[in-house]
Scaffold this motif. Sequence first.
Motif, PDB file in Angstrom:
ATOM      1  N   LYS A   1       0.759   5.330   0.735  1.00  0.00           N
ATOM      2  CA  LYS A   1      -0.005   6.408   1.357  1.00  0.00           C
ATOM      3  C   LYS A   1       0.773   7.703   1.142  1.00  0.00           C
ATOM      4  CE  LYS A   1      -0.546   6.251   5.920  1.00  0.00           C
ATOM      5  NZ  LYS A   1      -1.134   5.990   7.263  1.00  0.00           N
TER       6      LYS A   1
ATOM      7  N   ASN B   1       3.842  -1.266   3.476  1.00  0.00           N
ATOM      8  CA  ASN B   1       3.210   0.044   3.661  1.00  0.00           C
ATOM      9  C   ASN B   1       4.251   1.152   3.556  1.00  0.00           C
ATOM     10  OD1 ASN B   1       0.594  -1.044   4.263  1.00  0.00           O
ATOM     11  ND2 ASN B   1       1.420  -1.633   6.247  1.00  0.00           N
TER      12      ASN B   1
ATOM     13  N   ARG C   1      -4.291   2.220  -9.571  1.00  0.00           N
ATOM     14  CA  ARG C   1      -5.174   1.195  -8.995  1.00  0.00           C
ATOM     15  C   ARG C   1      -4.807  -0.244  -9.348  1.00  0.00           C
ATOM     16  NH1 ARG C   1     -10.129   4.195 -10.416  1.00  0.00           N
ATOM     17  NH2 ARG C   1     -10.094   5.829  -8.881  1.00  0.00           N
TER      18      ARG C   1
ATOM     19  N   MET D   1       0.839  -1.184   0.000  1.00  0.00           N
ATOM     20  CA  MET D   1       0.000   0.000   0.000  1.00  0.00           C
ATOM     21  C   MET D   1       0.882   1.246   0.000  1.00  0.00           C
ATOM     22  SD  MET D   1      -2.869   1.236   2.657  1.00  0.00           S
ATOM     23  CE  MET D   1      -3.099   2.962   2.868  1.00  0.00           C
TER      24      MET D   1
ATOM     25  N   GLU E   1      -4.333   8.488  -9.689  1.00  0.00           N
ATOM     26  CA  GLU E   1      -4.965   7.527  -8.779  1.00  0.00           C
ATOM     27  C   GLU E   1      -5.574   6.376  -9.581  1.00  0.00           C
ATOM     28  OE1 GLU E   1      -6.681   9.597  -4.833  1.00  0.00           O
ATOM     29  OE2 GLU E   1      -7.488  10.451  -6.688  1.00  0.00           O
TER      30      GLU E   1
ATOM     31  N   THR F   1      -1.378  -0.977  -6.967  1.00  0.00           N
ATOM     32  CA  THR F   1      -1.265  -0.820  -5.521  1.00  0.00           C
ATOM     33  C   THR F   1      -2.499  -0.125  -4.966  1.00  0.00           C
ATOM     34  OG1 THR F   1       0.168  -0.012  -3.728  1.00  0.00           O
ATOM     35  CG2 THR F   1      -0.075   1.423  -5.642  1.00  0.00           C
ATOM     36  N   LYS F   2      -2.743  -0.361  -3.699  1.00  0.00           N
ATOM     37  CA  LYS F   2      -3.765   0.408  -2.998  1.00  0.00           C
ATOM     38  C   LYS F   2      -3.135   1.768  -2.676  1.00  0.00           C
ATOM     39  CE  LYS F   2      -6.824   0.414   0.938  1.00  0.00           C
ATOM     40  NZ  LYS F   2      -7.124  -0.134   2.258  1.00  0.00           N
ATOM     41  N   LEU F   3      -3.908   2.821  -2.857  1.00  0.00           N
ATOM     42  CA  LEU F   3      -3.391   4.176  -2.658  1.00  0.00           C
ATOM     43  C   LEU F   3      -4.339   4.946  -1.751  1.00  0.00           C
ATOM     44  CD1 LEU F   3      -1.378   6.468  -3.539  1.00  0.00           C
ATOM     45  CD2 LEU F   3      -3.027   7.002  -5.344  1.00  0.00           C
ATOM     46  N   GLU F   4      -3.746   5.636  -0.792  1.00  0.00           N
ATOM     47  CA  GLU F   4      -4.524   6.506   0.098  1.00  0.00           C
ATOM     48  C   GLU F   4      -3.841   7.864   0.144  1.00  0.00           C
ATOM     49  OE1 GLU F   4      -6.190   6.580   4.710  1.00  0.00           O
ATOM     50  OE2 GLU F   4      -4.662   5.122   4.153  1.00  0.00           O
TER      51      GLU F   4
END
Length: 158
Positions: free
Chosen positions: A3, A101, A27, A1, A23, A30-33
């Motif tokens: 961030k 992370n 996708r 992930m 974004e 990776t998961k993106l925040e």
Amino acid sequence: MIKIIAVGKIKEKFVKAQIAEYEKRLRPFTKLEIIEVNDEIAPQANSEAQNALVKEKEGERLLAKIKDQEYVILLDLWGEMINSETLADKIEKLQTYQSSNITFVIAGSLGPGKKVIDRANWRWKLSDLTFTHQMTRVLVLEQLYRAYMILHHNPYHK
């Protein structure tokens, strides 16, 4: 992930559109925040002590969003400059051997405070040029997308 924690809100529509595009492109990989924290008012006439207080307050907000197990990459004018291939390799090694992370931190206009610098696992300098904090977010996202394209042997990075 991945961030990204940044000081300040994005207001410009064209910057929001660029962020949304990257974004979407990220996708599949990776998961993106993306987390925004409030900035402090920092007039030009501030004393050094007032500026230090601004960096401390913004730093507390940034640090509150970081978990212990996260690998923190601080965007910093005194960080290390690398090329896109090296960034891709670094991300791959981090996610494989160290931490899944990875957190990128973009401090406020006065830069990061000492506590944020101390928390960083690595400090990354994008360029010798100066960018707005809003554009820095776009550049970080673009470089992340480029890194994942390199890792997946896609031609985007050329």
